[in-house]
Design a protein around this motif. Structure first.
Motif, PDB file in Angstrom:
ATOM      1  N   PRO A   7       3.315 -19.967 -39.571  1.00 21.92           N
ATOM      2  CA  PRO A   7       2.352 -19.277 -38.711  1.00 21.92           C
ATOM      3  C   PRO A   7       1.909 -20.139 -37.525  1.00 21.92           C
ATOM      4  CG  PRO A   7       1.800 -18.949 -41.017  1.00 21.92           C
ATOM      5  CD  PRO A   7       2.899 -19.973 -40.976  1.00 21.92           C
ATOM      6  N   GLU A   8       1.927 -19.528 -36.351  1.00 22.29           N
ATOM      7  CA  GLU A   8       1.618 -20.242 -35.107  1.00 22.29           C
ATOM      8  C   GLU A   8       0.170 -20.705 -35.049  1.00 22.29           C
ATOM      9  OE1 GLU A   8       3.624 -21.105 -32.532  1.00 22.29           O
ATOM     10  OE2 GLU A   8       5.369 -20.233 -33.512  1.00 22.29           O
ATOM     11  N   ALA A  19      -3.251 -25.771 -42.506  1.00 20.81           N
ATOM     12  CA  ALA A  19      -4.699 -25.622 -42.387  1.00 20.81           C
ATOM     13  C   ALA A  19      -4.973 -24.471 -41.445  1.00 20.81           C
ATOM     14  CB  ALA A  19      -5.311 -26.911 -41.843  1.00 20.81           C
ATOM     15  N   GLN A  20      -5.695 -23.486 -41.944  1.00 18.77           N
ATOM     16  CA  GLN A  20      -6.092 -22.355 -41.110  1.00 18.77           C
ATOM     17  C   GLN A  20      -7.578 -22.518 -40.834  1.00 18.77           C
ATOM     18  OE1 GLN A  20      -5.932 -18.482 -42.976  1.00 18.77           O
ATOM     19  NE2 GLN A  20      -5.544 -17.472 -41.030  1.00 18.77           N
ATOM     20  N   VAL A  21      -7.922 -22.565 -39.558  1.00 16.46           N
ATOM     21  CA  VAL A  21      -9.279 -22.905 -39.159  1.00 16.46           C
ATOM     22  C   VAL A  21     -10.028 -21.649 -38.733  1.00 16.46           C
ATOM     23  CG1 VAL A  21     -10.652 -24.288 -37.559  1.00 16.46           C
ATOM     24  CG2 VAL A  21      -8.473 -25.174 -38.425  1.00 16.46           C
ATOM     25  N   ASP A  96       3.837 -16.725 -52.427  1.00 19.41           N
ATOM     26  CA  ASP A  96       3.154 -16.431 -51.171  1.00 19.41           C
ATOM     27  C   ASP A  96       2.351 -17.644 -50.711  1.00 19.41           C
ATOM     28  OD1 ASP A  96       2.128 -15.146 -48.987  1.00 19.41           O
ATOM     29  OD2 ASP A  96       0.870 -13.748 -50.101  1.00 19.41           O
ATOM     30  N   PRO A  97       3.037 -18.726 -50.330  1.00 20.67           N
ATOM     31  CA  PRO A  97       2.324 -19.978 -50.040  1.00 20.67           C
ATOM     32  C   PRO A  97       1.375 -19.875 -48.840  1.00 20.67           C
ATOM     33  CG  PRO A  97       4.639 -20.168 -49.440  1.00 20.67           C
ATOM     34  CD  PRO A  97       4.491 -18.873 -50.188  1.00 20.67           C
ATOM     35  N   ASN A  98       1.664 -18.961 -47.905  1.00 22.24           N
ATOM     36  CA  ASN A  98       0.833 -18.892 -46.697  1.00 22.24           C
ATOM     37  C   ASN A  98      -0.400 -18.011 -46.849  1.00 22.24           C
ATOM     38  OD1 ASN A  98       2.481 -20.577 -45.157  1.00 22.24           O
ATOM     39  ND2 ASN A  98       3.816 -18.899 -44.567  1.00 22.24           N
ATOM     40  N   ASN A  99      -0.490 -17.239 -47.934  1.00 20.49           N
ATOM     41  CA  ASN A  99      -1.623 -16.326 -48.087  1.00 20.49           C
ATOM     42  C   ASN A  99      -2.274 -16.495 -49.459  1.00 20.49           C
ATOM     43  OD1 ASN A  99      -1.487 -14.770 -45.512  1.00 20.49           O
ATOM     44  ND2 ASN A  99       0.565 -14.342 -46.259  1.00 20.49           N
ATOM     45  N   MET A 118      -0.576 -31.466 -36.643  1.00 25.46           N
ATOM     46  CA  MET A 118       0.500 -30.876 -35.844  1.00 25.46           C
ATOM     47  C   MET A 118       0.253 -29.392 -35.642  1.00 25.46           C
ATOM     48  SD  MET A 118       4.000 -32.464 -37.359  1.00 25.46           S
ATOM     49  CE  MET A 118       3.511 -32.975 -38.957  1.00 25.46           C
ATOM     50  N   ARG A 119       0.770 -28.875 -34.555  1.00 32.54           N
ATOM     51  CA  ARG A 119       0.824 -27.431 -34.358  1.00 32.54           C
ATOM     52  C   ARG A 119       2.223 -26.958 -34.770  1.00 32.54           C
ATOM     53  NH1 ARG A 119      -4.001 -25.114 -32.498  1.00 32.54           N
ATOM     54  NH2 ARG A 119      -3.045 -23.542 -33.794  1.00 32.54           N
ATOM     55  N   ALA A 120       2.417 -25.642 -34.833  1.00 28.85           N
ATOM     56  CA  ALA A 120       3.655 -25.069 -35.363  1.00 28.85           C
ATOM     57  C   ALA A 120       4.937 -25.634 -34.723  1.00 28.85           C
ATOM     58  CB  ALA A 120       3.614 -23.554 -35.263  1.00 28.85           C
ATOM     59  N   PRO A 121       5.025 -25.753 -33.379  1.00 30.86           N
ATOM     60  CA  PRO A 121       6.290 -26.244 -32.804  1.00 30.86           C
ATOM     61  C   PRO A 121       6.658 -27.644 -33.293  1.00 30.86           C
ATOM     62  CG  PRO A 121       4.913 -25.270 -31.096  1.00 30.86           C
ATOM     63  CD  PRO A 121       4.063 -25.357 -32.342  1.00 30.86           C
TER      64      PRO A 121
END
Length: 130
Positions: A7-8, A19-21, A96-99, A118-121
């Motif tokens: 996820p971007e 980490a989702q902020v 479902d590791p991202n959610n 880091m960011r996604a790229p």
């Protein structure tokens, strides 16, 4: 190597946590790449609510059929929520590791620490070199 969903809007650590902020609350999980490398996850050890964590320090353990890996905190702060469903069903981290497979939510002490992540790229670049 498969194609992994990265996820971007997430931040990433070199140790493959995401980490989702949301303001000062950071939801933490392991990336699809990490769970793929680990294989079938059989056990997760997470901190208690109210526990302090420090950026880049281990805060828990994930155990798979292949390996035991430390989980590293992407930011410093206080654990305010733990995904207790994972303790009962560690394999949901594979599904479902991202959610649903998130690990903990941390109230972060300083947004400045996000600059160390880091960011996604950059994360895509890191895992493409593996």
């Amino acid at each position: 190597m498969g194609t992994f969903h990265i996820p971007e809007d997430f931040y990433y650590t070199k140790d493959h946590e995401w980490a989702q902020v949301d303001e000062n609350i950071v939801t933490v999980g392991v990336t699809e790449f990490a769970q793929d490398q680990l294989g079938e996850i059989v056990y997760v050890d997470l901190p208690e609510e109210g526990q302090k964590v420090t950026q880049n320090q281990a805060f828990g353990v994930v155990e798979s059929v292949k390996a035991v890996s430390d989980l590293f905190a992407p930011v410093s702060g206080t654990v305010i929520e733990v995904n207790s469903a994972l303790l009962d069903d560690p394999a949901s981290l594979n599904d479902d590791p991202n959610n649903d497979g998130w690990l903990v939510r941390i109230e972060m002490d300083s947004e400045k620490e996000l600059a160390n992540l880091m960011r996604a790229p950059d994360y895509k670049k890191l895992i493409s070199e593996k």
